[in-house]
Design a protein around this motif. Sequence first.
Motif, PDB file in Angstrom:
ATOM      1  N   PRO A  23       0.806  -1.226   0.000  1.00 29.51           N
ATOM      2  CA  PRO A  23       0.000   0.000   0.000  1.00 29.51           C
ATOM      3  C   PRO A  23       0.837   1.274   0.000  1.00 29.51           C
ATOM      4  CG  PRO A  23      -0.025  -1.033   2.154  1.00 29.51           C
ATOM      5  CD  PRO A  23       0.678  -1.983   1.240  1.00 29.51           C
ATOM      6  N   PRO A  24       0.231   2.402  -0.411  1.00 31.48           N
ATOM      7  CA  PRO A  24       0.925   3.696  -0.397  1.00 31.48           C
ATOM      8  C   PRO A  24       1.465   4.033   0.983  1.00 31.48           C
ATOM      9  CG  PRO A  24      -1.150   3.860  -1.590  1.00 31.48           C
ATOM     10  CD  PRO A  24      -1.146   2.510  -0.940  1.00 31.48           C
ATOM     11  N   GLY A  25       2.683   4.550   1.009  1.00 26.21           N
ATOM     12  CA  GLY A  25       3.302   4.946   2.260  1.00 26.21           C
ATOM     13  C   GLY A  25       4.050   3.834   2.965  1.00 26.21           C
ATOM     14  N   SER A  26       3.854   2.601   2.528  1.00 28.84           N
ATOM     15  CA  SER A  26       4.524   1.484   3.196  1.00 28.84           C
ATOM     16  C   SER A  26       5.938   1.310   2.647  1.00 28.84           C
ATOM     17  CB  SER A  26       3.732   0.194   3.019  1.00 28.84           C
ATOM     18  OG  SER A  26       3.647  -0.165   1.645  1.00 28.84           O
ATOM     19  N   GLN A  27       6.745   0.613   3.403  1.00 30.04           N
ATOM     20  CA  GLN A  27       8.134   0.403   3.027  1.00 30.04           C
ATOM     21  C   GLN A  27       8.289  -0.864   2.215  1.00 30.04           C
ATOM     22  OE1 GLN A  27      10.765   0.338   6.372  1.00 30.04           O
ATOM     23  NE2 GLN A  27      12.623   0.336   5.142  1.00 30.04           N
ATOM     24  N   LEU A  28       9.097  -0.775   1.156  1.00 27.68           N
ATOM     25  CA  LEU A  28       9.419  -1.973   0.381  1.00 27.68           C
ATOM     26  C   LEU A  28      10.276  -2.904   1.243  1.00 27.68           C
ATOM     27  CD1 LEU A  28      10.477  -0.882  -3.233  1.00 27.68           C
ATOM     28  CD2 LEU A  28       8.290  -1.828  -2.495  1.00 27.68           C
ATOM     29  N   PRO A  29      10.249  -4.186   0.942  1.00 28.23           N
ATOM     30  CA  PRO A  29      11.180  -5.089   1.615  1.00 28.23           C
ATOM     31  C   PRO A  29      12.616  -4.618   1.399  1.00 28.23           C
ATOM     32  CG  PRO A  29       9.521  -6.335   0.424  1.00 28.23           C
ATOM     33  CD  PRO A  29       9.336  -4.908   0.017  1.00 28.23           C
TER      34      PRO A  29
END
Length: 264
Positions: A23-29
């Motif tokens: 989702p928007p705002g979340s951090q990529l692995p």
Amino acid sequence: MANPMYRQIAEDLRQRIESGGIPPGSQLPTELALRDEYDASRNTVRDAIKWLINLGLVATRPGQGTFVVEKIDPFVTKLSGDPNTGFGGGEGTSYLSEVSEGNRKPTTSRIRVEIQEAADEIADRLEKPRGSVVISRHEKRYIDGTPWSMLTSFYPMDLGTRGAVRLTIPEDIQEGTVRYLADTLGIHQMGYRDWLLVRTPDNNEADFFKLSPDGRTSIVEISRTAFDGNTQPMRLTVTVYPADRNQFIFDFGQVPEQETGQQT
């Protein structure tokens, strides 16, 4: 011809982002996690992330990681205002009322006041000798909890010594400083000049607005010099806006009322 590995990884991540899986705002692995997930080299993973950055889907924050870019609904600021009240152009109570009228929630930080030696450019705009002391009033503004703008107003120190002491107190002046100066010192704002500049954000701005440090998102800086009845500068307000969440209009003459909100 098959896509190179980095493009395959980037395409898979793009689909996960656009479907809401990330989702928007979340951090990529992390790079390490992506390397293990896709059985790819570190350079291949980095190339995939660079491709997503170029698409504007993610942004890297130094020391934090890579995050999915949030889609922000821009807000339109009317630069044209009433020069006699000083309101308009995102200043004073007009900011709160205009944002609220658009069914959005405006908030501001506490006012921070400093007594400081004016930078040369500030002294020149206020037509004061270089090295003059000024009162600065600084606040940060948010819309729907998102950092939206930073505003700093500079006043000649002599306004405070002549009786406008509330300028030196870190509290909001509810009636607005234009009305306050008129009521306290009989100084009336008769007009203002706006100076617009587009530039890259500095480190402080990039941190507050959560912008990528690569300068991908520009800053719009608006310097407003207000003049009294003797055409003497009485105030300089410098407001900085990130270009990814702000739009501006200026009305002149008889024009229909412009609805606030996002422009397409």
